[in-house]
Design a protein around this motif. Structure first.
Motif, PDB file in Angstrom:
ATOM      1  N   TYR A 166       4.116 -37.720 -13.787  1.00 38.64           N
ATOM      2  CA  TYR A 166       4.533 -36.926 -12.427  1.00 38.64           C
ATOM      3  C   TYR A 166       5.393 -35.892 -12.616  1.00 38.64           C
ATOM      4  CZ  TYR A 166       2.709 -41.546 -10.046  1.00 38.64           C
ATOM      5  OH  TYR A 166       2.142 -42.398  -9.640  1.00 38.64           O
ATOM      6  N   TYR A 167       5.396 -34.915 -11.643  1.00 39.28           N
ATOM      7  CA  TYR A 167       6.416 -33.779 -11.694  1.00 39.28           C
ATOM      8  C   TYR A 167       7.288 -34.461 -10.270  1.00 39.28           C
ATOM      9  CZ  TYR A 167       3.740 -30.952 -14.776  1.00 39.28           C
ATOM     10  OH  TYR A 167       3.175 -30.258 -15.723  1.00 39.28           O
ATOM     11  N   ASP A 168       8.772 -34.066 -10.603  1.00 37.47           N
ATOM     12  CA  ASP A 168       9.452 -34.527  -9.369  1.00 37.47           C
ATOM     13  C   ASP A 168      10.245 -33.187  -9.029  1.00 37.47           C
ATOM     14  OD1 ASP A 168       8.788 -36.996  -8.850  1.00 37.47           O
ATOM     15  OD2 ASP A 168      10.120 -37.988 -10.273  1.00 37.47           O
ATOM     16  N   TYR A 169      10.466 -32.780  -7.848  1.00 37.67           N
ATOM     17  CA  TYR A 169      10.980 -31.505  -7.585  1.00 37.67           C
ATOM     18  C   TYR A 169      12.124 -31.835  -6.499  1.00 37.67           C
ATOM     19  CZ  TYR A 169       7.024 -29.208  -9.489  1.00 37.67           C
ATOM     20  OH  TYR A 169       5.852 -28.711 -10.368  1.00 37.67           O
ATOM     21  N   GLU A 170      13.312 -31.158  -6.525  1.00 38.41           N
ATOM     22  CA  GLU A 170      14.164 -31.225  -5.431  1.00 38.41           C
ATOM     23  C   GLU A 170      14.549 -29.827  -5.108  1.00 38.41           C
ATOM     24  OE1 GLU A 170      18.638 -33.434  -4.122  1.00 38.41           O
ATOM     25  OE2 GLU A 170      17.349 -33.990  -5.908  1.00 38.41           O
ATOM     26  N   ALA A 176      16.567 -26.496   4.893  1.00 36.69           N
ATOM     27  CA  ALA A 176      16.125 -27.921   4.560  1.00 36.69           C
ATOM     28  C   ALA A 176      16.322 -28.232   3.270  1.00 36.69           C
ATOM     29  CB  ALA A 176      14.692 -28.029   5.208  1.00 36.69           C
ATOM     30  N   HIS A 177      16.106 -29.546   3.089  1.00 32.24           N
ATOM     31  CA  HIS A 177      16.229 -30.174   1.985  1.00 32.24           C
ATOM     32  C   HIS A 177      14.821 -30.854   1.687  1.00 32.24           C
ATOM     33  CE1 HIS A 177      19.018 -31.649  -1.532  1.00 32.24           C
ATOM     34  NE2 HIS A 177      18.069 -32.175  -1.692  1.00 32.24           N
ATOM     35  N   ALA A 178      14.334 -30.800   0.381  1.00 24.98           N
ATOM     36  CA  ALA A 178      12.937 -31.205   0.241  1.00 24.98           C
ATOM     37  C   ALA A 178      12.811 -31.954  -1.054  1.00 24.98           C
ATOM     38  CB  ALA A 178      11.719 -30.327   0.196  1.00 24.98           C
ATOM     39  N   LEU A 179      12.133 -33.113  -1.076  1.00 21.08           N
ATOM     40  CA  LEU A 179      11.892 -33.871  -2.462  1.00 21.08           C
ATOM     41  C   LEU A 179      10.511 -34.002  -2.471  1.00 21.08           C
ATOM     42  CD1 LEU A 179      14.384 -36.832  -1.913  1.00 21.08           C
ATOM     43  CD2 LEU A 179      14.854 -34.855  -3.438  1.00 21.08           C
ATOM     44  N   ILE A 180       9.802 -33.722  -3.670  1.00 26.74           N
ATOM     45  CA  ILE A 180       8.429 -33.593  -4.047  1.00 26.74           C
ATOM     46  C   ILE A 180       8.141 -34.363  -5.189  1.00 26.74           C
ATOM     47  CG2 ILE A 180       6.210 -31.938  -3.872  1.00 26.74           C
ATOM     48  CD1 ILE A 180       8.199 -30.041  -2.878  1.00 26.74           C
ATOM     49  N   LEU A 189      -5.680 -34.069  -7.205  1.00 26.60           N
ATOM     50  CA  LEU A 189      -3.885 -33.702  -7.328  1.00 26.60           C
ATOM     51  C   LEU A 189      -3.250 -34.345  -6.048  1.00 26.60           C
ATOM     52  CD1 LEU A 189      -2.006 -30.721  -8.572  1.00 26.60           C
ATOM     53  CD2 LEU A 189      -1.594 -31.617  -6.059  1.00 26.60           C
ATOM     54  N   TYR A 190      -2.340 -35.222  -6.115  1.00 22.70           N
ATOM     55  CA  TYR A 190      -1.780 -35.872  -4.957  1.00 22.70           C
ATOM     56  C   TYR A 190      -0.246 -35.197  -4.867  1.00 22.70           C
ATOM     57  CZ  TYR A 190      -5.231 -39.290  -5.317  1.00 22.70           C
ATOM     58  OH  TYR A 190      -6.549 -39.921  -5.493  1.00 22.70           O
ATOM     59  N   ALA A 191       0.153 -34.755  -3.769  1.00 23.41           N
ATOM     60  CA  ALA A 191       1.646 -34.243  -3.666  1.00 23.41           C
ATOM     61  C   ALA A 191       2.329 -34.884  -2.472  1.00 23.41           C
ATOM     62  CB  ALA A 191       1.623 -32.812  -3.326  1.00 23.41           C
ATOM     63  N   HIS A 192       3.410 -35.593  -2.741  1.00 25.33           N
ATOM     64  CA  HIS A 192       3.970 -36.366  -1.838  1.00 25.33           C
ATOM     65  C   HIS A 192       5.444 -35.733  -1.320  1.00 25.33           C
ATOM     66  CE1 HIS A 192       7.140 -39.790  -0.873  1.00 25.33           C
ATOM     67  NE2 HIS A 192       6.076 -40.176  -0.225  1.00 25.33           N
ATOM     68  N   PHE A 193       5.482 -35.317  -0.078  1.00 28.04           N
ATOM     69  CA  PHE A 193       6.601 -34.390   0.220  1.00 28.04           C
ATOM     70  C   PHE A 193       7.621 -35.273   1.201  1.00 28.04           C
ATOM     71  CE2 PHE A 193       3.136 -31.807  -0.401  1.00 28.04           C
ATOM     72  CZ  PHE A 193       3.557 -30.498  -0.951  1.00 28.04           C
ATOM     73  N   VAL A 194       9.014 -35.162   0.933  1.00 29.35           N
ATOM     74  CA  VAL A 194      10.066 -35.626   1.819  1.00 29.35           C
ATOM     75  C   VAL A 194      10.882 -34.479   2.193  1.00 29.35           C
ATOM     76  CG1 VAL A 194      11.991 -37.337   2.098  1.00 29.35           C
ATOM     77  CG2 VAL A 194       9.924 -38.012   0.741  1.00 29.35           C
ATOM     78  N   LYS A 195      11.019 -34.380   3.617  1.00 27.53           N
ATOM     79  CA  LYS A 195      11.786 -33.196   4.050  1.00 27.53           C
ATOM     80  C   LYS A 195      12.738 -33.666   5.293  1.00 27.53           C
ATOM     81  CE  LYS A 195       8.125 -29.572   3.274  1.00 27.53           C
ATOM     82  NZ  LYS A 195       6.961 -28.731   3.848  1.00 27.53           N
ATOM     83  N   ALA A 196      13.938 -32.919   5.149  1.00 27.23           N
ATOM     84  CA  ALA A 196      14.750 -33.021   6.390  1.00 27.23           C
ATOM     85  C   ALA A 196      15.958 -31.949   6.487  1.00 27.23           C
ATOM     86  CB  ALA A 196      15.584 -34.408   5.875  1.00 27.23           C
ATOM     87  N   GLY A 197      15.944 -31.643   7.584  1.00 32.78           N
ATOM     88  CA  GLY A 197      17.147 -30.713   7.992  1.00 32.78           C
ATOM     89  C   GLY A 197      18.554 -31.148   7.187  1.00 32.78           C
ATOM     90  N   VAL A 211      12.269 -43.260  -0.070  1.00 31.88           N
ATOM     91  CA  VAL A 211      10.981 -43.032   0.279  1.00 31.88           C
ATOM     92  C   VAL A 211      10.182 -41.997  -0.834  1.00 31.88           C
ATOM     93  CG1 VAL A 211       9.480 -41.699   2.197  1.00 31.88           C
ATOM     94  CG2 VAL A 211      11.590 -43.221   2.919  1.00 31.88           C
ATOM     95  N   HIS A 212      10.843 -41.311  -1.268  1.00 30.89           N
ATOM     96  CA  HIS A 212      10.669 -40.174  -2.368  1.00 30.89           C
ATOM     97  C   HIS A 212      10.163 -41.159  -3.588  1.00 30.89           C
ATOM     98  CE1 HIS A 212      10.573 -37.012  -5.273  1.00 30.89           C
ATOM     99  NE2 HIS A 212      11.408 -37.667  -5.938  1.00 30.89           N
ATOM    100  N   GLU A 213      11.080 -42.006  -3.922  1.00 31.00           N
ATOM    101  CA  GLU A 213      10.797 -42.741  -5.397  1.00 31.00           C
ATOM    102  C   GLU A 213       9.660 -43.648  -5.261  1.00 31.00           C
ATOM    103  OE1 GLU A 213      14.840 -43.966  -5.959  1.00 31.00           O
ATOM    104  OE2 GLU A 213      15.632 -42.153  -6.584  1.00 31.00           O
ATOM    105  N   SER A 214       9.464 -44.308  -3.836  1.00 31.10           N
ATOM    106  CA  SER A 214       8.572 -45.098  -3.529  1.00 31.10           C
ATOM    107  C   SER A 214       7.009 -44.712  -3.630  1.00 31.10           C
ATOM    108  CB  SER A 214       8.682 -45.935  -2.211  1.00 31.10           C
ATOM    109  OG  SER A 214       8.262 -44.921  -1.264  1.00 31.10           O
TER     110      SER A 214
END
Length: 229
Positions: A166-170, A176-180, A189-197, A211-214
């Protein structure tokens, strides 16, 4: 005699004061540990989460448009989202153009969201920088976040228990703040995004990190008991 009585009275008062002071200190310590000690539940521990199972089905056989009514049995990935978040219906056009497969958002703070995209025909991950830049090509919001991040991007790789990479990005930007999380499995290829103001991130970052780590693709991963989303 008087001196003895006075001494006794003073000694009694001192003893009482010592008892009261000790009780006050003990009470303060109990309150302190209740509020800030290790027994206090974290925001993520106190929250309720629902497990979601995604099928990454093609647009022609997508959801209510023609199949896969039992997502759990045909799931290719899973993640948890806070109970109470609402699912946004993904159109066939959206699914066919940018590969969005699922999305949930906080109805009270709609900038808080989690979504998954996928692309077919990928057996392995490209170099880490290339993957992030390619994801932004089909995600205008991610493009804006990256352009304004001014280098505030962290990236790391990890492998799960089965050896999957897995590649993890912050990404921390003024908007905004994003975790991918990105991975390859089953020739996709699967990409999981968590975004928030930023204000939402400051308030809910522990919950959003959960949520990101799950996120995980389903292979050897055991499925949760029936009754999940």
């Amino acid at each position: 005699m008087v001196n003895s009585l006075e001494d006794l009275s003073l000694e009694s008062v001192a003893d009482k004061l010592e008892v009261v002071t000790s009780a006050m200190i003990a009470g303060a310590l109990v309150l302190f540990f209740m509020l800030s000690g290790p027994c206090r539940a974290s925001a993520a521990e106190a929250a309720d989460f629902t497990a979601y199972y995604g099928t990454a089905a093609s647009a022609s056989s997508y959801g209510g448009y023609g199949g896969n009514t039992n997502k759990r049995d045909s799931a290719e990935y899973t993640f948890e989202f806070p109970t109470g978040w609402k699912e946004r219906t993904i159109s066939k056009i959206e699914k066919g153009t940018n590969g969005t497969d699922s999305e949930f958002l906080n109805p009270k703070h709609k900038e808080e969201k989690v979504y998954v995209t996928y692309l077919s025909g990928f057996r392995r991950l490209a170099p880490m920088d290339n993957v992030l830049n390619n994801l932004a090509l089909s995600d205008p919001v991610l493009q804006d976040i990256l352009q304004l991040a001014d280098g505030n991007i962290t990236a790391k790789d990890r492998t799960d228990a089965s050896g999957q990479l897995y590649y993890d990005y912050e990404i921390d930007s003024p908007v905004a703040h994003a975790l991918i999380s990105v991975t390859c499995a089953k020739n996709k290829l699967y990409a999981h995004f968590v975004k928030a103001g930023n204000s939402d991130w400051t308030r809910d970052q522990e919950l959003l990190r959960h949520v990101h780590e799950s996120f995980a693709t389903i292979g050897d991963l055991p499925l949760a008991p029936p009754g999940e989303f």
